[in-house]
Motif scaffolding. Sequence first.
Motif, PDB file in Angstrom:
ATOM      1  N   ILE A  14       0.959  -1.142   0.134  1.00  0.00           N
ATOM      2  CA  ILE A  14      -0.010  -0.023   0.104  1.00  0.00           C
ATOM      3  C   ILE A  14       0.764   1.475  -0.213  1.00  0.00           C
ATOM      4  CG2 ILE A  14      -2.231   1.209   1.352  1.00  0.00           C
ATOM      5  CD1 ILE A  14      -2.173  -1.488   2.515  1.00  0.00           C
ATOM      6  N   GLY A  15       0.735   1.870  -0.807  1.00  0.00           N
ATOM      7  CA  GLY A  15       0.844   3.177  -0.959  1.00  0.00           C
ATOM      8  C   GLY A  15       0.775   4.591  -0.040  1.00  0.00           C
ATOM      9  N   SER A  16       1.018   5.595   0.231  1.00  0.00           N
ATOM     10  CA  SER A  16       0.566   6.704   1.240  1.00  0.00           C
ATOM     11  C   SER A  16       1.932   7.284   0.997  1.00  0.00           C
ATOM     12  CB  SER A  16       0.505   6.051   2.543  1.00  0.00           C
ATOM     13  OG  SER A  16       1.663   6.060   3.347  1.00  0.00           O
ATOM     14  N   PHE A  17       1.005   8.917   1.568  1.00  0.00           N
ATOM     15  CA  PHE A  17       1.497  10.179   1.635  1.00  0.00           C
ATOM     16  C   PHE A  17       2.356  10.840   2.562  1.00  0.00           C
ATOM     17  CE2 PHE A  17      -1.447  10.810  -2.177  1.00  0.00           C
ATOM     18  CZ  PHE A  17      -0.554  11.504  -3.242  1.00  0.00           C
ATOM     19  N   THR A  18       3.140  10.022   2.881  1.00  0.00           N
ATOM     20  CA  THR A  18       4.007  10.486   4.130  1.00  0.00           C
ATOM     21  C   THR A  18       3.830  11.963   4.806  1.00  0.00           C
ATOM     22  OG1 THR A  18       6.498  11.010   3.206  1.00  0.00           O
ATOM     23  CG2 THR A  18       5.623   8.625   3.770  1.00  0.00           C
ATOM     24  N   SER A  19       3.632  13.007   4.309  1.00  0.00           N
ATOM     25  CA  SER A  19       4.089  14.076   4.038  1.00  0.00           C
ATOM     26  C   SER A  19       2.407  14.578   4.974  1.00  0.00           C
ATOM     27  CB  SER A  19       3.920  15.561   2.444  1.00  0.00           C
ATOM     28  OG  SER A  19       2.870  15.262   1.790  1.00  0.00           O
ATOM     29  N   ALA A  20       1.188  13.894   4.681  1.00  0.00           N
ATOM     30  CA  ALA A  20      -0.036  13.911   4.862  1.00  0.00           C
ATOM     31  C   ALA A  20      -0.529  12.909   6.066  1.00  0.00           C
ATOM     32  CB  ALA A  20      -1.107  13.896   4.425  1.00  0.00           C
ATOM     33  N   GLY A  21       0.925  11.908   6.908  1.00  0.00           N
ATOM     34  CA  GLY A  21       0.483  11.005   7.994  1.00  0.00           C
ATOM     35  C   GLY A  21       0.911   9.523   7.477  1.00  0.00           C
ATOM     36  N   GLY A  22       1.012   9.428   6.163  1.00  0.00           N
ATOM     37  CA  GLY A  22       0.998   8.185   5.974  1.00  0.00           C
ATOM     38  C   GLY A  22       2.579   8.045   6.699  1.00  0.00           C
ATOM     39  N   ARG A  23       2.699   6.108   6.867  1.00  0.00           N
ATOM     40  CA  ARG A  23       3.789   5.595   6.632  1.00  0.00           C
ATOM     41  C   ARG A  23       4.755   4.965   5.633  1.00  0.00           C
ATOM     42  NH1 ARG A  23       1.303   0.793   9.768  1.00  0.00           N
ATOM     43  NH2 ARG A  23       3.975   0.541  10.690  1.00  0.00           N
ATOM     44  N   GLY A  24       4.101   5.598   4.732  1.00  0.00           N
ATOM     45  CA  GLY A  24       5.559   5.240   3.646  1.00  0.00           C
ATOM     46  C   GLY A  24       4.865   4.311   2.698  1.00  0.00           C
ATOM     47  N   ILE A  25       5.351   2.698   2.322  1.00  0.00           N
ATOM     48  CA  ILE A  25       5.109   1.635   2.070  1.00  0.00           C
ATOM     49  C   ILE A  25       4.765   0.601   2.681  1.00  0.00           C
ATOM     50  CG2 ILE A  25       5.527   0.258   0.203  1.00  0.00           C
ATOM     51  CD1 ILE A  25       8.298   1.898  -0.775  1.00  0.00           C
ATOM     52  N   LEU A  26       3.335   0.377   3.260  1.00  0.00           N
ATOM     53  CA  LEU A  26       2.779  -0.704   3.783  1.00  0.00           C
ATOM     54  C   LEU A  26       3.054  -1.913   2.911  1.00  0.00           C
ATOM     55  CD1 LEU A  26       1.938   1.895   4.621  1.00  0.00           C
ATOM     56  CD2 LEU A  26       0.155   0.617   6.273  1.00  0.00           C
ATOM     57  N   THR A  27       3.785  -3.012   3.756  1.00  0.00           N
ATOM     58  CA  THR A  27       3.071  -4.423   3.789  1.00  0.00           C
ATOM     59  C   THR A  27       2.223  -4.954   4.224  1.00  0.00           C
ATOM     60  OG1 THR A  27       5.754  -4.222   3.143  1.00  0.00           O
ATOM     61  CG2 THR A  27       4.010  -6.147   3.251  1.00  0.00           C
ATOM     62  N   ALA A  28       1.165  -5.810   3.387  1.00  0.00           N
ATOM     63  CA  ALA A  28       0.323  -6.551   3.977  1.00  0.00           C
ATOM     64  C   ALA A  28      -0.645  -8.233   3.802  1.00  0.00           C
ATOM     65  CB  ALA A  28      -0.752  -5.749   4.145  1.00  0.00           C
ATOM     66  N   GLU A  29      -0.365  -9.241   4.933  1.00  0.00           N
ATOM     67  CA  GLU A  29      -1.037 -10.689   3.491  1.00  0.00           C
ATOM     68  C   GLU A  29      -2.164 -10.035   3.758  1.00  0.00           C
ATOM     69  OE1 GLU A  29      -0.617 -13.035   6.948  1.00  0.00           O
ATOM     70  OE2 GLU A  29       1.756 -13.250   6.780  1.00  0.00           O
ATOM     71  N   VAL A  30      -3.067 -10.865   2.806  1.00  0.00           N
ATOM     72  CA  VAL A  30      -4.074 -11.457   2.082  1.00  0.00           C
ATOM     73  C   VAL A  30      -4.628 -12.315   2.571  1.00  0.00           C
ATOM     74  CG1 VAL A  30      -5.319 -10.891   0.083  1.00  0.00           C
ATOM     75  CG2 VAL A  30      -3.361  -9.748   0.049  1.00  0.00           C
ATOM     76  N   ASP A  31      -5.561 -12.826   3.146  1.00  0.00           N
ATOM     77  CA  ASP A  31      -6.420 -13.638   3.672  1.00  0.00           C
ATOM     78  C   ASP A  31      -6.504 -14.433   2.025  1.00  0.00           C
ATOM     79  OD1 ASP A  31      -8.858 -15.193   3.742  1.00  0.00           O
ATOM     80  OD2 ASP A  31      -6.823 -15.610   5.547  1.00  0.00           O
ATOM     81  N   PRO A  32      -5.750 -16.146   1.385  1.00  0.00           N
ATOM     82  CA  PRO A  32      -6.985 -16.456   0.841  1.00  0.00           C
ATOM     83  C   PRO A  32      -8.538 -16.509   0.281  1.00  0.00           C
ATOM     84  CG  PRO A  32      -5.711 -17.790   2.234  1.00  0.00           C
ATOM     85  CD  PRO A  32      -5.464 -16.640   2.429  1.00  0.00           C
ATOM     86  N   ASP A  33      -8.999 -16.622   1.477  1.00  0.00           N
ATOM     87  CA  ASP A  33     -10.785 -16.974   1.769  1.00  0.00           C
ATOM     88  C   ASP A  33     -11.454 -15.708   1.865  1.00  0.00           C
ATOM     89  OD1 ASP A  33      -9.820 -19.440   1.677  1.00  0.00           O
ATOM     90  OD2 ASP A  33      -9.815 -19.492   4.100  1.00  0.00           O
ATOM     91  N   SER A  34     -11.245 -14.522   2.395  1.00  0.00           N
ATOM     92  CA  SER A  34     -11.624 -13.714   2.667  1.00  0.00           C
ATOM     93  C   SER A  34     -11.522 -12.337   2.319  1.00  0.00           C
ATOM     94  CB  SER A  34     -11.695 -13.162   4.144  1.00  0.00           C
ATOM     95  OG  SER A  34     -10.994 -12.890   4.653  1.00  0.00           O
ATOM     96  N   GLY A  35      -9.878 -12.239   1.584  1.00  0.00           N
ATOM     97  CA  GLY A  35      -9.330 -10.775   0.843  1.00  0.00           C
ATOM     98  C   GLY A  35      -9.480 -10.132   1.726  1.00  0.00           C
ATOM     99  N   ALA A  36      -8.790  -9.792   3.470  1.00  0.00           N
ATOM    100  CA  ALA A  36      -8.779  -9.358   4.165  1.00  0.00           C
ATOM    101  C   ALA A  36      -7.617  -9.187   4.359  1.00  0.00           C
ATOM    102  CB  ALA A  36      -9.564  -9.985   5.804  1.00  0.00           C
ATOM    103  N   LEU A  37      -6.745  -7.954   4.364  1.00  0.00           N
ATOM    104  CA  LEU A  37      -5.823  -7.010   5.113  1.00  0.00           C
ATOM    105  C   LEU A  37      -5.368  -6.903   6.105  1.00  0.00           C
ATOM    106  CD1 LEU A  37      -5.721  -4.445   2.179  1.00  0.00           C
ATOM    107  CD2 LEU A  37      -5.242  -6.748   1.865  1.00  0.00           C
ATOM    108  N   THR A  38      -3.797  -7.764   6.378  1.00  0.00           N
ATOM    109  CA  THR A  38      -3.582  -7.990   7.645  1.00  0.00           C
ATOM    110  C   THR A  38      -2.123  -6.920   7.592  1.00  0.00           C
ATOM    111  OG1 THR A  38      -4.635  -9.601   8.569  1.00  0.00           O
ATOM    112  CG2 THR A  38      -2.709  -8.444   9.894  1.00  0.00           C
ATOM    113  N   VAL A  39      -1.450  -5.150   7.682  1.00  0.00           N
ATOM    114  CA  VAL A  39      -0.780  -4.885   7.720  1.00  0.00           C
ATOM    115  C   VAL A  39       0.263  -5.311   8.720  1.00  0.00           C
ATOM    116  CG1 VAL A  39       0.347  -2.623   8.096  1.00  0.00           C
ATOM    117  CG2 VAL A  39      -2.036  -2.657   7.399  1.00  0.00           C
TER     118      VAL A  39
END
Length: 351
Positions: A14-39
């Motif tokens: 996940i990309g984000s704007f660090t100048s607006a409070g983002g954390r930069g590039i986030l890595t997340a796992e994707v659940d293969p059944d539900s599609g849920a993201l876990t950072v």
Amino acid sequence: MSGTDVRGPGRAFIGSFTSAGGRGILTAEVDPDSGALTVTGATDAVPDPSYLALAGPFLYAVSEAEEGAVAAFDVSGDVPRPLGAPVAVRGAGPTHLAVAAGHVLTANYTSGSVTALPVAADGSLGDPAVVALHEGSGPVADRQSDPHAHQVLPAPGGPWAAAVDLGTDSVRIYALDALSGAPRPHGEAPLRPGTGPRHLAFHPAGTHAYVLNELEPTLTVCRWDATTGTLEPLGETPVVAGGAAGPDYPSAIVASPDGRFLWAAVRGDDSIAVLAVDPSGEKAELRTTVPCGGRWPRDLALDPSGRRLYAANERSGDVTWFDLDPETGIPHRAGSVDAPAASCVVFRRHA
């Protein structure tokens, strides 16, 4: 899913704007059944990584700054590993990038240019091989006084790349050199003045392109000829329901793998438009709109299965995912994850 299915979790970035409070590039796992993201982690190794692109084990991120740059990462392990320092694109405000013909191509919004950076075998980047400056303007004085390249991506069916320019109401076509892979200007497809094209998506058959306009909430359907490298506008359709309050600023568009549907994100209205595409690919009809699950949806992405749609909602700071009805194309909200100042999401396939 069968109880014998042994797929592991997929991975998203996940990309984000660090100048607006983002954390930069986030890595997340994707659940293969539900599609849920876990950072699972984040890196702020590059400021304002607003758009990302994956190529095998390598991840590339623009740094959307006045002195724009691209950062390369090896993502074959658990943590993204920088492949050297970010490389300057010699352009301002890069907003989009793609990998094509051995180069990372960037669309530089503020300077109205396209840059090509050669990719080495280890995924690292060299200095720009090409910086192509656009020329022209449009009738909307406060947004179109100069060129503003907003997206660049490979075009199907040949050695082509397409660059969408909001400032000049056009799509520039680049030919990719057969030997070096570097882009050279080939042609320009003018669109209706004042529409402000932002992003496009190609039909999976490679015969049509759908250009999403930012300055008017419309979609322009185009015919794509890969033999000649030409784009021909055919008509327009709205992406907001009649009478919807504005202003509305469409941002991102994706096509279904079977070519039957398009989904367009609309900021301001904070909606996702569902459009049905006729079998010829030459007509798109707005069927409905649904809430995006947050505020200011900057980007949309399909997961590798094509069964789920994800919206990066910048101002509410989340990524929301939706299950897609295979018959109607209508997204149904399934969950969300916090991602401050989210700007885009990209996926790797399941392990």
